[in-house]
Design a protein around this motif. Structure first.
Motif, PDB file in Angstrom:
ATOM      1  N   ASP A 121       0.807  -1.216   0.000  1.00 25.00           N
ATOM      2  CA  ASP A 121       0.000   0.000   0.000  1.00 25.00           C
ATOM      3  C   ASP A 121       0.842   1.268   0.000  1.00 25.00           C
ATOM      4  O   ASP A 121       0.460   2.272  -0.577  1.00 25.00           O
TER       5      ASP A 121
ATOM      6  N   TYR B 120       7.259   0.023  -5.609  1.00 23.55           N
ATOM      7  CA  TYR B 120       5.802   0.146  -5.509  1.00 23.55           C
ATOM      8  C   TYR B 120       5.454   1.606  -5.255  1.00 23.55           C
ATOM      9  O   TYR B 120       6.029   2.239  -4.375  1.00 23.55           O
TER      10      TYR B 120
ATOM     11  N   ASN C  31       1.859   4.266  -5.185  1.00 24.08           N
ATOM     12  CA  ASN C  31       0.397   4.393  -5.273  1.00 24.08           C
ATOM     13  C   ASN C  31      -0.292   3.037  -5.341  1.00 24.08           C
ATOM     14  O   ASN C  31      -1.255   2.849  -6.091  1.00 24.08           O
TER      15      ASN C  31
ATOM     16  N   LYS D 249       0.734   0.276  -6.635  1.00 19.79           N
ATOM     17  CA  LYS D 249       0.985  -0.510  -7.846  1.00 19.79           C
ATOM     18  C   LYS D 249       2.477  -0.759  -8.011  1.00 19.79           C
ATOM     19  O   LYS D 249       3.300   0.062  -7.620  1.00 19.79           O
TER      20      LYS D 249
ATOM     21  N   ARG E 237       5.577  -0.433  -9.937  1.00 19.49           N
ATOM     22  CA  ARG E 237       6.007   0.516 -10.974  1.00 19.49           C
ATOM     23  C   ARG E 237       7.271   0.062 -11.686  1.00 19.49           C
ATOM     24  O   ARG E 237       7.552   0.512 -12.792  1.00 19.49           O
TER      25      ARG E 237
END
Length: 81
Positions: A2, A20, A22, A24, A26
């Motif tokens: 998170d 990671y 937001n 997601k 990356r």
């Protein structure tokens, strides 16, 4: 994950990196990083593309404590898992 996090797992000369942001994934890659200079240069190159801002760095694997100590010179929030 998170929170905005960079996970670093080192196995010998291979460094596994996941970024990671937001909530997601990356960026993810496994790269050869034989020494401290290679790790710092690699992270600085990734940072130029993604911008780490206030990301948390989580180090694990071979030499995790030494990697944490190294990265503390460049990033504020670095921990060992």
């Amino acid at each position: 994950m998170d929170s905005d996090t960079v996970t670093l797992f080192r196995a010998g000369d291979i460094l596994y990196i996941k970024v990671y942001g937001n909530g997601k994934l990356r960026f993810a890659e496994a790269v050869e990083a034989a020494g401290d200079a290679a790790i710092v240069e690699l992270l600085q190159n990734i940072e130029q593309q993604l911008g780490f801002g206030r990301y948390m760095f989580l180090c694990s694997g071979d030499g995790a404590k030494a990697m944490r100590k190294l990265l503390k010179r460049f990033y504020r929030n670095v921990k060992c898992e």
